[in-house]
Design a protein around this motif. Structure first.
Motif, PDB file in Angstrom:
ATOM      1  N   ASP A   4       0.454  -2.242 -28.961  1.00 36.63           N
ATOM      2  CA  ASP A   4       0.870  -1.118 -28.122  1.00 36.63           C
ATOM      3  C   ASP A   4      -0.283  -0.641 -27.239  1.00 36.63           C
ATOM      4  N   GLU A   5      -1.462  -0.601 -27.810  1.00 34.81           N
ATOM      5  CA  GLU A   5      -2.639  -0.170 -27.063  1.00 34.81           C
ATOM      6  C   GLU A   5      -2.934  -1.148 -25.924  1.00 34.81           C
ATOM      7  N   LYS A   6      -2.809  -2.429 -26.211  1.00 36.07           N
ATOM      8  CA  LYS A   6      -3.046  -3.443 -25.190  1.00 36.07           C
ATOM      9  C   LYS A   6      -2.032  -3.308 -24.055  1.00 36.07           C
ATOM     10  N   VAL A   7      -0.784  -3.090 -24.391  1.00 34.78           N
ATOM     11  CA  VAL A   7       0.259  -2.912 -23.379  1.00 34.78           C
ATOM     12  C   VAL A   7      -0.012  -1.649 -22.566  1.00 34.78           C
ATOM     13  N   ALA A   8      -0.404  -0.588 -23.224  1.00 33.41           N
ATOM     14  CA  ALA A   8      -0.696   0.668 -22.529  1.00 33.41           C
ATOM     15  C   ALA A   8      -1.854   0.489 -21.551  1.00 33.41           C
ATOM     16  N   GLN A   9      -2.876  -0.254 -21.939  1.00 31.39           N
ATOM     17  CA  GLN A   9      -4.015  -0.511 -21.051  1.00 31.39           C
ATOM     18  C   GLN A   9      -3.581  -1.326 -19.836  1.00 31.39           C
ATOM     19  N   ARG A  10      -2.713  -2.310 -20.074  1.00 29.15           N
ATOM     20  CA  ARG A  10      -2.217  -3.143 -18.978  1.00 29.15           C
ATOM     21  C   ARG A  10      -1.414  -2.307 -17.995  1.00 29.15           C
ATOM     22  N   ILE A  11      -0.549  -1.450 -18.518  1.00 27.11           N
ATOM     23  CA  ILE A  11       0.270  -0.581 -17.670  1.00 27.11           C
ATOM     24  C   ILE A  11      -0.619   0.389 -16.892  1.00 27.11           C
ATOM     25  N   GLN A  12      -1.611   0.924 -17.545  1.00 24.44           N
ATOM     26  CA  GLN A  12      -2.528   1.846 -16.886  1.00 24.44           C
ATOM     27  C   GLN A  12      -3.286   1.143 -15.755  1.00 24.44           C
ATOM     28  N   ALA A  13      -3.721  -0.092 -15.989  1.00 25.89           N
ATOM     29  CA  ALA A  13      -4.437  -0.844 -14.960  1.00 25.89           C
ATOM     30  C   ALA A  13      -3.514  -1.134 -13.775  1.00 25.89           C
ATOM     31  N   ARG A  14      -2.273  -1.522 -14.060  1.00 22.96           N
ATOM     32  CA  ARG A  14      -1.315  -1.795 -12.986  1.00 22.96           C
ATOM     33  C   ARG A  14      -1.026  -0.523 -12.188  1.00 22.96           C
ATOM     34  N   ASN A  15      -0.782   0.576 -12.888  1.00 19.52           N
ATOM     35  CA  ASN A  15      -0.507   1.841 -12.214  1.00 19.52           C
ATOM     36  C   ASN A  15      -1.700   2.285 -11.369  1.00 19.52           C
ATOM     37  N   GLY A  16      -2.897   2.071 -11.882  1.00 21.99           N
ATOM     38  CA  GLY A  16      -4.101   2.422 -11.132  1.00 21.99           C
ATOM     39  C   GLY A  16      -4.212   1.627  -9.843  1.00 21.99           C
ATOM     40  N   LEU A  17      -3.943   0.333  -9.928  1.00 24.03           N
ATOM     41  CA  LEU A  17      -3.982  -0.518  -8.742  1.00 24.03           C
ATOM     42  C   LEU A  17      -2.902  -0.108  -7.751  1.00 24.03           C
ATOM     43  N   GLU A  18      -1.685   0.095  -8.230  1.00 17.98           N
ATOM     44  CA  GLU A  18      -0.589   0.510  -7.342  1.00 17.98           C
ATOM     45  C   GLU A  18      -0.932   1.828  -6.650  1.00 17.98           C
ATOM     46  N   SER A  19      -1.419   2.768  -7.399  1.00 20.95           N
ATOM     47  CA  SER A  19      -1.771   4.071  -6.852  1.00 20.95           C
ATOM     48  C   SER A  19      -2.848   3.936  -5.776  1.00 20.95           C
ATOM     49  N   TYR A  20      -3.859   3.150  -6.068  1.00 15.62           N
ATOM     50  CA  TYR A  20      -4.958   2.947  -5.113  1.00 15.62           C
ATOM     51  C   TYR A  20      -4.423   2.335  -3.820  1.00 15.62           C
ATOM     52  N   VAL A  21      -3.625   1.290  -3.940  1.00 13.03           N
ATOM     53  CA  VAL A  21      -3.106   0.586  -2.764  1.00 13.03           C
ATOM     54  C   VAL A  21      -2.203   1.490  -1.929  1.00 13.03           C
ATOM     55  N   TYR A  22      -1.296   2.196  -2.586  1.00  9.75           N
ATOM     56  CA  TYR A  22      -0.375   3.049  -1.830  1.00  9.75           C
ATOM     57  C   TYR A  22      -1.085   4.270  -1.246  1.00  9.75           C
ATOM     58  N   ASN A  23      -2.070   4.808  -1.922  1.00  7.91           N
ATOM     59  CA  ASN A  23      -2.854   5.906  -1.349  1.00  7.91           C
ATOM     60  C   ASN A  23      -3.640   5.430  -0.130  1.00  7.91           C
ATOM     61  N   LEU A  24      -4.177   4.224  -0.217  1.00  9.57           N
ATOM     62  CA  LEU A  24      -4.896   3.644   0.906  1.00  9.57           C
ATOM     63  C   LEU A  24      -3.951   3.472   2.101  1.00  9.57           C
ATOM     64  N   ARG A  25      -2.767   2.962   1.836  1.00  8.09           N
ATOM     65  CA  ARG A  25      -1.773   2.779   2.896  1.00  8.09           C
ATOM     66  C   ARG A  25      -1.394   4.127   3.516  1.00  8.09           C
TER      67      ARG A  25
END
Length: 101
Positions: free
Chosen positions: A12-33
């Motif tokens: 569960d912790e590994k999945v949560a870290q993966r989701i957090q990393a994906r959300n962080g990347l998505e947030s960064y990209v869309y904020n940049l856009r």
């Protein structure tokens, strides 16, 4: 039972870290856009820099769409790669905006 709980907790912790990393990347990209689309920014950014950022953003969004189950490290690597391109441009832009204000 305790061993199973530990195993699932680690998964569960590994999945949560993966989701957090994906959300962080998505947030960064869309904020940049969104920043590039801001009227304050649009008139001040160099055309070449803007094109470079637009290309990086487009490629990142495509990558995200095609890699929904990437590993944490892949998301983190992708974000660092984008930041290497975006950060110098955004810093230059920040200084241009600060000089005008």
């Amino acid at each position: 039972m305790v061993a199973d709980a530990e195993k699932y907790r680690a998964e569960d912790e590994k999945v949560a870290q993966r989701i957090q990393a994906r959300n962080g990347l998505e947030s960064y990209v869309y904020n940049l856009r969104n920043t590039l689309q801001d009227e304050k920014v649009a008139g001040k950014i160099d055309v070449g820099d803007k094109r470079k950022l637009e290309d990086v953003i487009k490629e990142a969004i495509t990558w995200l769409e095609n890699n929904k189950e990437a590993e944490t490290e892949e998301y983190e690597y992708k974000q660092k790669s984008i930041e290497e391109t975006a950060n110098p441009i955004m810093m230059k832009l920040f200084w241009l905006i600060e000089e005008v204000d």
